[in-house]
Write an enzyme that holds these catalytic residues in place. Sequence first.
Site, PDB file in Angstrom:
ATOM      1  N   TYR A 164      18.091  24.972   2.924  1.00  0.00           N
ATOM      2  CA  TYR A 164      19.209  24.912   2.556  1.00  0.00           C
ATOM      3  C   TYR A 164      19.707  24.150   3.814  1.00  0.00           C
ATOM      4  CZ  TYR A 164      20.312  28.259  -0.309  1.00  0.00           C
ATOM      5  OH  TYR A 164      19.982  29.772  -1.175  1.00  0.00           O
ATOM      6  N   HIS A 165      18.316  23.336   4.037  1.00  0.00           N
ATOM      7  CA  HIS A 165      18.771  21.769   5.299  1.00  0.00           C
ATOM      8  C   HIS A 165      19.255  20.805   5.022  1.00  0.00           C
ATOM      9  CE1 HIS A 165      15.619  25.787   7.039  1.00  0.00           C
ATOM     10  NE2 HIS A 165      16.675  26.105   6.692  1.00  0.00           N
ATOM     11  N   PRO A 166      20.060  19.932   4.040  1.00  0.00           N
ATOM     12  CA  PRO A 166      19.886  18.792   3.701  1.00  0.00           C
ATOM     13  C   PRO A 166      19.894  17.925   5.075  1.00  0.00           C
ATOM     14  CG  PRO A 166      22.106  20.383   2.911  1.00  0.00           C
ATOM     15  CD  PRO A 166      21.010  20.858   3.226  1.00  0.00           C
TER      16      PRO A 166
END
Length: 568
Positions: free
Chosen positions: A489-491
């Site tokens: 969850y690190h775009p």
Amino acid sequence: MEVLANIPFVAPSAEQKKMTIDYDTIIVGGGSAGCVLANRLSADRGHSVLVLEAGRPDSWWDIFLHMPAALTYPIGSRHYDWLYASEPEPFMHNRRVSHGRGKILGGSSSINGMIFQRGNPLDYERWGADPGMARWDYAHCLPYFKRMERSIAVQSDYRGSDGPLELERGPAQNPLFGAFFEAVQQAGYTLTDDVNGYKQEGFAPFDRNIRHGRRLSAARAYLHPVMPRQNLTVKTRAFVTRILFEGRRAVGVEVVEGNSGYPRQIRAGRVICAGGAINSPHLLLLSGVGPAAELEALRIPVVQDLPGVGANLQDHLEVYVQHACTQPVSVYPALQWYNKPWVGAQWLFLRRGPAATNHFEAGGFVRSNDDVAYPNLMFHFLPVAIRYDGTSPSGGHGYQVHVGPMYSDARGSLTLRSTDPTVHPALRFNYLSTEQDRREWVEAIHVARTILRQPAFAPYDGGEISPGPGVQSDAEILDWVARDGETAYHPSCTCKMGTDAMAVVDPDSMQVHGVEGLFVVDASVFPYVTNANIYAPTMMVAEKAADLLAGSTPLPPASVAFYRHGTR
């Protein structure tokens, strides 16, 4: 402060449709960066600020938001999550990888794992080495990390003491954490006092965004305390569909509020996109800012040809290496239905117990090979075997590490599918697409297995559950990662700062290149993803950008040393 939510459907008159409201600044997105900007920019009481958040309010009574251990519930729920998913990933058996992003006041800080990691100082030295980025090196970023935080566990030249964001240290008192810290040393790695301080490399208890047993989101730390300001307006369930331009100057936004379905125009002196690495480039493209060929193919009038909008997409992929536990010391019993009433009551009335922690209480950073200058692997250790969605493959006691490469050279893209703002953009991350990425994935699993097989775990080790003994060769490991890997969850990086041909944002002003009155402040402006969770870097960027936008004198650069491998 005005908060508008749950707006009932009322068919507007022709005059109402034309009505505009003027603000000095519109912030599109009430997430992590947006909350910081709202706080800092509205400190000037003569400057009117409007925050438009597409999601709903972070209501005080919503236990799924505020109970730390309830983090598995909001992700994947349409009530809290944008529910993005990638296109079929060609190197991952054409799987579509789910990408949860917070659709609520506070954004992803209201639904994330509450882990606070700044990244390595050399991440920012890398940023600062790019053309035009000299003021984004570690010396210039550290003061803004310090300004945001109030560190409870550690006081040092590297940590802040009076910022809005209170940080506590995970207690890591379960005996499995003790075994983990002993095991990493047996495997040849070191402990460190503070992964957010002088030396990131090593293992330690982690900082987290929890205060008195409750999640401390960006909204709770930055936005709610300044709600009484008369010059600050926050609207929830306000979906911005496009940016309005007069020539090449942004003059406002078009927004649909509540369930009305009617777009309304709101004008402002400037517009700041703070929707994150997916929503911000999506909005720019819909508004005519991006690659001209892509826009023209969809008959979107081109305001500014910027080929970097939506390019350079980066993320962290991770897997869980899980073991069964032979002793009844894991968190597994707290997950059982018959114990949940007691666990919930402890949290509700006393703010303690298994529900008052995120359970990501410890981990560390290592280099998987001698070619890298700083850690390229991050580990989170949990005293339970469980997936992020809450499912438990072991059916009993267990423990696990989350691991994956932290600065892969894989690059993806975000492109439009449609001119309809409600249609999600096409996301292609290209996980496992490069030789470096694949090599480091094999190294990551070898390192994880080496740690978990150390003698310190012998009293607890019931055998590897996942990937399991059937996965041994490099090819088998990569096949398992392709089938089982999930986003961390690190775009990021889809509107990168810089001055080269693919840069979107001016690093000295945060203004979008080639236009006026339009700015971007969120994780999309990173030129490279940092080697850890991205919440803290996003907040730092917003703190630093707030000074640039307000015309304030920047904080002076810090003069402190930091650890480099091979030096003392």
